[in-house]
Design a protein around this motif. Sequence first.
Motif, PDB file in Angstrom:
ATOM      1  N   LYS A  87     -16.726   7.210 -25.662  1.00  0.00           N
ATOM      2  CA  LYS A  87     -16.112   6.172 -25.548  1.00  0.00           C
ATOM      3  C   LYS A  87     -16.731   5.681 -26.717  1.00  0.00           C
ATOM      4  CE  LYS A  87     -14.142   5.986 -20.790  1.00  0.00           C
ATOM      5  NZ  LYS A  87     -14.354   5.023 -19.985  1.00  0.00           N
ATOM      6  N   ASN A  88     -18.186   5.587 -26.570  1.00  0.00           N
ATOM      7  CA  ASN A  88     -19.346   4.254 -27.752  1.00  0.00           C
ATOM      8  C   ASN A  88     -19.253   4.889 -28.926  1.00  0.00           C
ATOM      9  OD1 ASN A  88     -20.162   2.792 -25.563  1.00  0.00           O
ATOM     10  ND2 ASN A  88     -21.832   4.460 -24.611  1.00  0.00           N
ATOM     11  N   TYR A  89     -18.934   6.510 -28.457  1.00  0.00           N
ATOM     12  CA  TYR A  89     -18.834   6.903 -30.627  1.00  0.00           C
ATOM     13  C   TYR A  89     -17.566   6.520 -30.862  1.00  0.00           C
ATOM     14  CZ  TYR A  89     -18.042  10.421 -32.972  1.00  0.00           C
ATOM     15  OH  TYR A  89     -18.542  11.442 -34.547  1.00  0.00           O
ATOM     16  N   ASP A  90     -16.111   6.785 -29.801  1.00  0.00           N
ATOM     17  CA  ASP A  90     -15.330   6.069 -30.886  1.00  0.00           C
ATOM     18  C   ASP A  90     -15.517   4.659 -30.629  1.00  0.00           C
ATOM     19  OD1 ASP A  90     -14.279   8.250 -29.938  1.00  0.00           O
ATOM     20  OD2 ASP A  90     -13.281   8.017 -28.352  1.00  0.00           O
ATOM     21  N   LYS A  91     -15.738   3.870 -30.199  1.00  0.00           N
ATOM     22  CA  LYS A  91     -16.553   2.612 -30.426  1.00  0.00           C
ATOM     23  C   LYS A  91     -16.733   2.524 -31.803  1.00  0.00           C
ATOM     24  CE  LYS A  91     -15.875   0.204 -25.572  1.00  0.00           C
ATOM     25  NZ  LYS A  91     -16.596  -0.387 -24.515  1.00  0.00           N
ATOM     26  N   ILE A  92     -18.012   3.036 -31.908  1.00  0.00           N
ATOM     27  CA  ILE A  92     -18.771   2.474 -32.931  1.00  0.00           C
ATOM     28  C   ILE A  92     -18.084   3.181 -34.463  1.00  0.00           C
ATOM     29  CG2 ILE A  92     -20.618   3.489 -34.317  1.00  0.00           C
ATOM     30  CD1 ILE A  92     -22.595   4.071 -31.199  1.00  0.00           C
ATOM     31  N   GLN A  93     -17.122   4.582 -34.194  1.00  0.00           N
ATOM     32  CA  GLN A  93     -16.448   4.386 -35.231  1.00  0.00           C
ATOM     33  C   GLN A  93     -15.496   3.698 -35.571  1.00  0.00           C
ATOM     34  OE1 GLN A  93     -14.268   8.659 -34.626  1.00  0.00           O
ATOM     35  NE2 GLN A  93     -16.107   9.697 -35.307  1.00  0.00           N
ATOM     36  N   ASP A  94     -14.812   3.023 -34.930  1.00  0.00           N
ATOM     37  CA  ASP A  94     -14.022   2.099 -35.226  1.00  0.00           C
ATOM     38  C   ASP A  94     -15.186   0.542 -35.903  1.00  0.00           C
ATOM     39  OD1 ASP A  94     -11.413   3.634 -33.785  1.00  0.00           O
ATOM     40  OD2 ASP A  94     -11.774   2.505 -31.689  1.00  0.00           O
ATOM     41  N   LYS A  95     -16.034   0.519 -35.139  1.00  0.00           N
ATOM     42  CA  LYS A  95     -17.017  -0.457 -35.866  1.00  0.00           C
ATOM     43  C   LYS A  95     -16.527  -0.016 -37.214  1.00  0.00           C
ATOM     44  CE  LYS A  95     -20.203  -3.842 -34.717  1.00  0.00           C
ATOM     45  NZ  LYS A  95     -21.855  -3.776 -33.458  1.00  0.00           N
ATOM     46  N   ASN A  96     -17.269   1.010 -37.720  1.00  0.00           N
ATOM     47  CA  ASN A  96     -18.001   1.462 -39.413  1.00  0.00           C
ATOM     48  C   ASN A  96     -16.619   1.611 -39.933  1.00  0.00           C
ATOM     49  OD1 ASN A  96     -20.267   1.740 -37.881  1.00  0.00           O
ATOM     50  ND2 ASN A  96     -20.026   4.186 -37.607  1.00  0.00           N
ATOM     51  N   LYS A  97     -15.418   1.554 -39.116  1.00  0.00           N
ATOM     52  CA  LYS A  97     -14.068   1.888 -40.510  1.00  0.00           C
ATOM     53  C   LYS A  97     -13.737   0.056 -40.780  1.00  0.00           C
ATOM     54  CE  LYS A  97     -11.641   6.012 -38.489  1.00  0.00           C
ATOM     55  NZ  LYS A  97     -10.834   6.396 -37.804  1.00  0.00           N
ATOM     56  N   GLN A  98     -14.161  -0.507 -39.111  1.00  0.00           N
ATOM     57  CA  GLN A  98     -13.810  -2.132 -40.073  1.00  0.00           C
ATOM     58  C   GLN A  98     -14.410  -2.475 -40.979  1.00  0.00           C
ATOM     59  OE1 GLN A  98     -11.304  -3.736 -38.599  1.00  0.00           O
ATOM     60  NE2 GLN A  98     -11.711  -5.657 -39.691  1.00  0.00           N
ATOM     61  N   LEU A  99     -16.542  -2.198 -40.340  1.00  0.00           N
ATOM     62  CA  LEU A  99     -16.962  -2.802 -41.132  1.00  0.00           C
ATOM     63  C   LEU A  99     -17.084  -2.320 -42.748  1.00  0.00           C
ATOM     64  CD1 LEU A  99     -20.193  -2.345 -39.224  1.00  0.00           C
ATOM     65  CD2 LEU A  99     -19.389  -4.520 -39.783  1.00  0.00           C
ATOM     66  N   GLU A 100     -16.164  -0.950 -43.109  1.00  0.00           N
ATOM     67  CA  GLU A 100     -16.140  -0.420 -44.061  1.00  0.00           C
ATOM     68  C   GLU A 100     -15.309  -0.773 -44.773  1.00  0.00           C
ATOM     69  OE1 GLU A 100     -14.671   3.602 -45.956  1.00  0.00           O
ATOM     70  OE2 GLU A 100     -15.360   4.013 -43.735  1.00  0.00           O
ATOM     71  N   MET A 101     -14.162  -1.031 -43.975  1.00  0.00           N
ATOM     72  CA  MET A 101     -12.681  -1.780 -44.660  1.00  0.00           C
ATOM     73  C   MET A 101     -13.317  -3.216 -44.500  1.00  0.00           C
ATOM     74  SD  MET A 101      -9.607  -1.043 -41.905  1.00  0.00           S
ATOM     75  CE  MET A 101      -8.085  -2.652 -42.413  1.00  0.00           C
ATOM     76  N   ASN A 102     -13.757  -4.385 -43.997  1.00  0.00           N
ATOM     77  CA  ASN A 102     -14.531  -5.332 -44.696  1.00  0.00           C
ATOM     78  C   ASN A 102     -15.388  -5.181 -46.225  1.00  0.00           C
ATOM     79  OD1 ASN A 102     -13.059  -6.682 -42.579  1.00  0.00           O
ATOM     80  ND2 ASN A 102     -15.509  -6.667 -41.169  1.00  0.00           N
ATOM     81  N   SER A 103     -16.414  -4.264 -46.145  1.00  0.00           N
ATOM     82  CA  SER A 103     -16.854  -3.966 -47.183  1.00  0.00           C
ATOM     83  C   SER A 103     -16.003  -4.194 -48.567  1.00  0.00           C
ATOM     84  CB  SER A 103     -17.966  -2.772 -46.778  1.00  0.00           C
ATOM     85  OG  SER A 103     -18.530  -2.609 -48.055  1.00  0.00           O
ATOM     86  N   ASN A 104     -15.068  -3.148 -48.464  1.00  0.00           N
ATOM     87  CA  ASN A 104     -14.279  -2.622 -49.181  1.00  0.00           C
ATOM     88  C   ASN A 104     -13.468  -4.437 -49.781  1.00  0.00           C
ATOM     89  OD1 ASN A 104     -14.635  -0.282 -49.546  1.00  0.00           O
ATOM     90  ND2 ASN A 104     -12.735   0.616 -48.180  1.00  0.00           N
ATOM     91  N   LEU A 105     -13.482  -4.865 -49.114  1.00  0.00           N
ATOM     92  CA  LEU A 105     -12.264  -5.974 -48.942  1.00  0.00           C
ATOM     93  C   LEU A 105     -13.478  -6.775 -50.139  1.00  0.00           C
ATOM     94  CD1 LEU A 105     -10.677  -6.667 -46.169  1.00  0.00           C
ATOM     95  CD2 LEU A 105     -10.023  -6.115 -48.097  1.00  0.00           C
ATOM     96  N   SER A 106     -14.749  -7.124 -49.103  1.00  0.00           N
ATOM     97  CA  SER A 106     -15.921  -7.868 -50.034  1.00  0.00           C
ATOM     98  C   SER A 106     -15.880  -7.517 -51.392  1.00  0.00           C
ATOM     99  CB  SER A 106     -16.487  -8.171 -48.803  1.00  0.00           C
ATOM    100  OG  SER A 106     -17.347  -6.977 -48.899  1.00  0.00           O
ATOM    101  N   LYS A 107     -16.084  -6.279 -51.410  1.00  0.00           N
ATOM    102  CA  LYS A 107     -16.449  -5.621 -52.518  1.00  0.00           C
ATOM    103  C   LYS A 107     -15.583  -6.560 -53.899  1.00  0.00           C
ATOM    104  CE  LYS A 107     -19.271  -1.443 -51.872  1.00  0.00           C
ATOM    105  NZ  LYS A 107     -19.351  -0.572 -51.519  1.00  0.00           N
ATOM    106  N   GLY A 108     -14.269  -6.391 -53.287  1.00  0.00           N
ATOM    107  CA  GLY A 108     -12.884  -6.391 -54.024  1.00  0.00           C
ATOM    108  C   GLY A 108     -12.989  -7.946 -55.029  1.00  0.00           C
ATOM    109  N   HIS A 109     -13.600  -8.462 -53.825  1.00  0.00           N
ATOM    110  CA  HIS A 109     -13.908 -10.957 -53.652  1.00  0.00           C
ATOM    111  C   HIS A 109     -14.311 -10.215 -54.981  1.00  0.00           C
ATOM    112  CE1 HIS A 109     -13.226 -14.555 -52.990  1.00  0.00           C
ATOM    113  NE2 HIS A 109     -13.814 -14.523 -52.479  1.00  0.00           N
TER     114      HIS A 109
END
Length: 371
Positions: A267-289
């Motif tokens: 469960k913790n691994y799944d949460k961390i993966q979801d968090k990493n995906k969210q961070l990656e999406m935020n990072s991509n958005l911030s890079k585009g901005h």
Amino acid sequence: MLGPRVTMTEGQGLPVIQSDDPRYLLHLENKKRNVFVTQLGEGREDEAEEITCIPVIREPASTILDTSKNTLQKTLVLKKEVEFDDVSVQFLAKRQEFRERMEMAELRKSALATKQQDNSDKVHKFEQFVKDNNAKRRNAMQKYQVEVKQNEIKKRELEELTEELEVLKVRKKKLQKKISKYKTYEDYLIKLLYNLPENYLEPGIDAPLKAIITRHETLASTNQSLIDNLIALVDKQESSQRALATLQREHDTAKLMMNSELSQLYKNYDKIQDKNKQLEMNSNLSKGHFRYQSVGLAQLFLAVTNLAEQCYMHHYGPLEEVTLMSKLDMIKEYILEKMQVLQISRKLTERHPSVSVPKSQTQKSRAASIK
């Protein structure tokens, strides 16, 4: 008119009305009155003088006496006395009725008090009866509880004795089977004892029977040692089985705990993966901005550089070595200077209208101020 008379006698409840009381005599005078005639009757005037007219009365006497103008005061007083006597008679009758009712009420009150006393005695007896019944019931319940406990104890003892009897019966059957099994050996040994000589157990006598007995004793001791070893091994096996069962339970418990920990880690691994995906999406958005911002900044720098080239002043040094803030200051100073020149030219035109500023120069100054 003769009216009744009311008299009271001692010992009697109701008054007696007497008819010879002068107060109740009513005297009416015959008075002449005019008669209205609807027909012609000539020559009847003399006859009318001798006629006594009696009026037809359709109203009750009390109304006539009260409303008539010709009623005497004495008659009204007499009427009121009659009414008073009637009221007195009614009052005395009501008083007598009240006394009788009071006597009846007293009798009923005494009867009610007696009945209440009887009821209170009955209630007291009933309460005593209930108390006795409750005491008897408590004693009976206590006795019942004691008997129930004793019965339970007796039942347990009976069950234990029954189980013991069953065990003894089983043992008896086993022993009977053993007896029936070893009966032949017993018979053989008894016959052998009858056939043995009397001094077969004396020392110094070498007989084959003694060797047989010694061999039997050796085998019996060996059998007993083997039985003891077998019992020890069985006990050891049972203890080993218990230890194995304990280890199995501990293993199952540890396995369950490890499975729960593993599921929690998943469960913790799944949460961390979801968090990493969210961070990656935020990072991509911030890079585009950031990329968009960098493009905007580059355009802004380019615009500032172009303005600096148009508004260049020599005292700032070479244009390549001027910093961004110095370029902005230079542009500001250039615009202020142009604005001062424009203000001076306007003042001159206002003072000397004949002097006109060239149109091209004013347009340049306006363009410079706008820039």
